[in-house]
Write an enzyme that holds these catalytic residues in place. Structure first.
Site, PDB file in Angstrom:
ATOM      1  N   LYS A   1      -1.492   5.130 -23.982  1.00 63.89           N
ATOM      2  CA  LYS A   1      -0.986   5.389 -25.460  1.00 63.89           C
ATOM      3  C   LYS A   1      -0.029   4.214 -25.985  1.00 63.89           C
ATOM      4  O   LYS A   1       0.469   4.352 -27.104  1.00 63.89           O
ATOM      5  CB  LYS A   1      -0.158   6.710 -25.300  1.00 63.89           C
TER       6      LYS A   1
ATOM      7  N   LYS B   1       2.623   3.559 -24.069  1.00 59.05           N
ATOM      8  CA  LYS B   1       3.863   3.789 -24.043  1.00 59.05           C
ATOM      9  C   LYS B   1       4.319   3.665 -22.452  1.00 59.05           C
ATOM     10  O   LYS B   1       3.386   3.769 -21.446  1.00 59.05           O
ATOM     11  CB  LYS B   1       4.056   5.445 -24.093  1.00 59.05           C
TER      12      LYS B   1
END
Length: 130
Positions: free
Chosen positions: A44, A46
């Site tokens: 993602k 992240k």
């Protein structure tokens, strides 16, 4: 027994997270937290400050949480509902409407208001400005 599930990264654990977990647990008898794995977060874009294992240990220490399981894909939610016999799916209201169509026929879908004055993003921002 009513079973509830919620999903998240739960990085830089703070009282907003605790409040979300408290309110989620109040909707049932057993709370499952699907915790984003490090690999899923990387996909993602992240990166959590704490590792999956560290975040899992923190969540397991919270009295509202009965079980922590890994979240490895976006698609696993339907399988998780069946596997853990979930009655209620809970997310923060920043996700409002995102899961109604996919999950609404399988369980109750609830969006809880976030604690407005605190967020991991705000903490990170404040720390870099100090």
């Amino acid at each position: 027994m009513r079973r509830v599930i919620t999903y998240g990264t739960f990085d830089l654990l703070h009282y907003g997270h605790i409040e979300l977990l408290r309110r989620a647990k109040a909707l049932g008898d057993y709370l499952v937290v699907a915790l984003s794995s490090d690999e899923f977060n990387a996909g993602k874009g992240k990166k959590a400050y704490f590792s999956y294992e560290e975040r899992r240990a923190m969540l397991e220490a919270i009295r509202y949480v009965d079980l922590v399981v890994p979240e490895n894909t976006w698609e696993q939610k339907v399988d998780d509902l069946a596997k853990y016999e979930i009655d209620t799916f809970v997310m923060g209201d920043d996700w409002e409407g995102k899961f109604d169509e996919q999950l609404g026929s399988l369980c109750e879908v609830v969006y809880l208001p976030r604690t407005p004055e605190i967020s991991t993003t705000q903490i990170k921002s404040d720390m870099t400005q100090s």
